[in-house]
Motif scaffolding. Structure first.
Motif, short mmCIF file in Angstrom:
data_model
loop_
_atom_site.label_atom_id
_atom_site.label_comp_id
_atom_site.label_asym_id
_atom_site.label_seq_id
_atom_site.Cartn_x
_atom_site.Cartn_y
_atom_site.Cartn_z
N THR A 95 42.86 -11.66 -10.03
CA THR A 95 43.37 -12.54 -11.08
C THR A 95 42.60 -13.86 -11.10
OG1 THR A 95 45.57 -11.56 -10.90
CG2 THR A 95 45.42 -13.71 -11.94
N HIS A 96 42.20 -14.26 -12.30
CA HIS A 96 41.44 -15.50 -12.48
C HIS A 96 41.97 -16.27 -13.69
CE1 HIS A 96 38.25 -14.33 -9.66
NE2 HIS A 96 38.32 -13.13 -10.20
N LYS A 97 41.77 -17.58 -13.64
CA LYS A 97 42.02 -18.42 -14.81
C LYS A 97 40.71 -18.60 -15.55
CE LYS A 97 42.48 -22.91 -14.41
NZ LYS A 97 42.98 -24.28 -14.16
N LEU A 98 40.67 -18.19 -16.81
CA LEU A 98 39.48 -18.35 -17.65
C LEU A 98 39.79 -19.40 -18.70
CD1 LEU A 98 36.64 -17.44 -18.54
CD2 LEU A 98 37.76 -15.71 -19.98
N THR A 99 38.97 -20.45 -18.73
CA THR A 99 39.18 -21.54 -19.67
C THR A 99 37.90 -21.83 -20.43
OG1 THR A 99 38.69 -23.18 -17.96
CG2 THR A 99 41.00 -22.60 -18.29
N ALA A 100 38.03 -22.64 -21.47
CA ALA A 100 36.86 -23.08 -22.24
C ALA A 100 37.06 -24.54 -22.62
CB ALA A 100 36.66 -22.22 -23.47
#
Length: 266
Positions: A95-100
């Motif tokens: 599980t990862h947090k993907l942001t932009a």
């Protein structure tokens, strides 16, 4: 030919003071075989109309982006741009947090975080994340996305594989028709709903040569009417698999319907 991805594990530049003033690069590379279960593989396609230019972050660490000669990031990925261009970027399974965030040199809202989601890619598997929705100066958010597992078909140098990913906001379910005339063409893929993708299908009778050209139509599955009346002619290489993705916003002249493709596997 077997393709190898290279991940830079350690990068150190050593500057020698010897007479020749040689520049020595001491970089350790890790060779990553396709599908290595030590990693998961991710591609990101920005299909959010109105999106600013973005840099992607995985667990708050830069996952994409470019630098100018001055060391300040001045380019990234906006609407209808994919990262990386070919192949996939690697991350660890789990599980990862993907942001932009908006690039720091942008005139409006530099460094503003506009996208935040959680993904859980599995070991040795490939994924494409499509950002969706619409970005406006009022909401300043990319509120939705679709994560698609990319399962590689059994490639063949005599065949071309395609699939449809339908990200056309407000549009109908889509059929893919191959042929010079829509009424006599062959239905290759049927009834792909918004936010979903079809299975891989081998293009029937793709044509002669290594990279034949042929016409396709994207039809409303309910009415049989093509969304682009004249269809589009595409040139694809045998031995590869392509994602044909549909984008735009129904009824919006600024972001009309369009069908585009990228190489997914080769």
């Amino acid at each position: 030919m077997k393709k190898i991805l290279y991940l830079i594990a350690v990068s150190t530049m050593l500057f020698s003071a010897c007479k020749k003033q040689a520049l020595v690069e001491n970089t350790v590379y890790e060779k990553i075989a396709p599908g290595d279960p030590k990693y998961a593989y991710v591609k990101i396609l920005n299909l959010t109309p109105g999106s600013p230019v973005l840099t992607y972050y995985m667990d708050d660490i830069k996952f994409s982006g470019n630098l100018s000669s001055l060391g300040v990031e001045n380019s990234g990925y906006t609407y209808n741009q994919v990262y990386p261009d070919l192949g996939y970027s690697v991350t660890s399974p789990g599980t990862h947090k993907l942001t932009a965030k908006v690039i720091p040199t942008a005139t409006a809202d530099p460094n503003l975080e506009v996208f935040n989601t959680q993904i859980s890619p599995m070991a040795g598997k490939y994924y494409t994340l499509f950002t969706t929705g619409q970005y406006t100066a009022t909401n300043k958010k990319i509120a939705s996305s679709v994560l698609l597992e990319d399962i590689k078909p059994l490639l063949d140098t005599s065949k071309i594989f395609v699939r449809i990913a339908n990200l056309y906001n407000g549009g109908p379910n889509i059929d893919l028709i191959k042929g010079d005339v829509v009424t006599t063409g062959v239905k290759v893929i049927s009834n792909v709903a918004y936010g979903t993708a079809s299975n891989w299908v081998a293009v029937p009778s793709p044509g002669n040569g290594v990279a034949p050209s042929f016409k396709v139509f994207f039809n409303d599955a309910a009415t049989g009417i093509p969304l682009i009346t004249a269809g589009i002619t595409i040139t694809l290489s045998k031995g590869r698999a392509y994602t044909l993705y549909l984008r735009g916003i129904a009824g919006n002249p600024t972001y009309p319907f369009s069908g585009t493709f990228y190489t997914t596997f080769y």
